[in-house]
Scaffold this active site. Structure first.
Site, PDB file in Angstrom:
ATOM      1  N   TRP A  88       1.271   0.412   1.918  1.00  0.00           N
ATOM      2  CA  TRP A  88       2.195   1.145   2.789  1.00  0.00           C
ATOM      3  C   TRP A  88       3.431   0.315   3.080  1.00  0.00           C
ATOM      4  O   TRP A  88       4.534   0.843   3.179  1.00  0.00           O
ATOM      5  CB  TRP A  88       1.483   1.534   4.096  1.00  0.00           C
ATOM      6  CG  TRP A  88       0.697   2.802   3.987  1.00  0.00           C
ATOM      7  CD1 TRP A  88       0.023   3.261   2.893  1.00  0.00           C
ATOM      8  CD2 TRP A  88       0.520   3.786   5.006  1.00  0.00           C
ATOM      9  NE1 TRP A  88      -0.579   4.455   3.168  1.00  0.00           N
ATOM     10  CE2 TRP A  88      -0.300   4.812   4.462  1.00  0.00           C
ATOM     11  CE3 TRP A  88       0.937   3.892   6.325  1.00  0.00           C
ATOM     12  CZ2 TRP A  88      -0.680   5.931   5.198  1.00  0.00           C
ATOM     13  CZ3 TRP A  88       0.556   5.007   7.065  1.00  0.00           C
ATOM     14  CH2 TRP A  88      -0.240   6.024   6.505  1.00  0.00           C
ATOM     15  N   LYS A 196      -3.575   7.322  11.102  1.00  0.00           N
ATOM     16  CA  LYS A 196      -4.738   7.861  10.389  1.00  0.00           C
ATOM     17  C   LYS A 196      -5.910   7.986  11.353  1.00  0.00           C
ATOM     18  O   LYS A 196      -6.105   7.133  12.225  1.00  0.00           O
ATOM     19  CB  LYS A 196      -5.135   6.952   9.230  1.00  0.00           C
ATOM     20  CG  LYS A 196      -6.377   7.447   8.488  1.00  0.00           C
ATOM     21  CD  LYS A 196      -6.634   6.688   7.218  1.00  0.00           C
ATOM     22  CE  LYS A 196      -7.297   5.344   7.468  1.00  0.00           C
ATOM     23  NZ  LYS A 196      -7.639   4.670   6.194  1.00  0.00           N
TER      24      LYS A 196
END
Length: 253
Positions: A88, A196
């Site tokens: 990421w 998440k």
């Protein structure tokens, strides 16, 4: 790198990822290890990640989210929580131009932190061996920001699974709220947040809490997220600012 959703789809429309790979050296491995290896070899995102020099397949989840919601842009200041192994962070660096790969006056800044150690990502400031949830770690991030406000806070964090479903769900929700509290303290007006979590009964509560502070909140399951996975992402856009959000809460109350 400059990976977009369209380039990913073009890759999947070719035949290069369809060739079946026969796993070797399975002898002596546990059944779960064999199943994991078989799944990895059959996963086109794993192959694509290797081709694009991305550290793992999870990069495509953020790519999909950003292509759809535009949470990253050149010049942004980004904090990536739970960043290991750095995929990421790679996407954030590329899309904010923190690596100066593009000739532009808009050069971003990316800070990444994880309890695990992982290799540095060119263009990012990496804090390894630090537990994001601790006061010490968050203070280090604030010091690194040096007065700058974040335009986007990312979290792909997940706790170590205990095997007890209710406990695992509680642990990941605690992580999400830890990220949210930090984001509220260091974010600029109109900043974004991506977290998440695993599908559970408390997702709606978190959505509602995010809605107090962000103009738009969306529940997302990227195509690159495995279909048998309970993971999903909440994308919160356009931070209202604490003063405005708290004032609105009082009026509604």
């Amino acid at each position: 790198m400059n990976v977009s959703t369209n380039s990913v789809k073009r890759f999947f429309n070719t035949k290069c990822y369809l060739a079946k790979q026969i796993p070797r050296n399975l002898k002596g491995k546990s059944k779960s290890s064999q199943e994991w290896l078989m799944r990895q070899l059959a996963d086109p995102y794993v192959e694509k990640a290797k081709m694009m020099n991305l550290r793992c397949r999870s990069a495509f989840k953020l790519i999909e989210i950003d292509d759809r919601f535009k949470v990253l842009k050149p010049g942004d200041t980004v904090v990536d929580c739970g960043a290991a192994p750095g995929s990421w962070t790679q996407v954030a660096v590329d899309r904010t131009n923190a690596n100066r790969a593009k000739e532009s006056n808009n050069t971003g800044t990316v800070f990444s932190i994880d309890l695990l150690h992982f290799h540095a990502v060119p263009g990012a400031t990496v804090f390894c061996g630090m537990d994001f949830t601790t006061t010490t770690a968050q203070q280090r991030l604030r010091e690194a920001l040096a007065g700058r406000q974040a335009n986007c806070v990312l979290s792909d964090m997940a706790p170590n699974a205990t095997g007890v479903r209710m406990l695992d769900q509680e642990n990941i929700m605690n992580l999400c709220y830890s990220v949210l509290r930090f984001a509220l303290a260091i974010s600029a007006i109109n900043a974004h947040l991506v977290v998440k979590l695993w599908a559970n009964g408390d997702v709606s509560k978190l959505e509602k809490d995010l809605g107090r502070f962000y103009e738009h909140v969306k529940r997302v399951k990227p195509e690159s997220s495995r279909s048998d996975s309970a993971e999903l992402f909440l994308v919160a856009r356009e931070f209202k600012g604490l003063e405005r959000a708290l004032k609105a809460s009082k009026i509604e109350g």
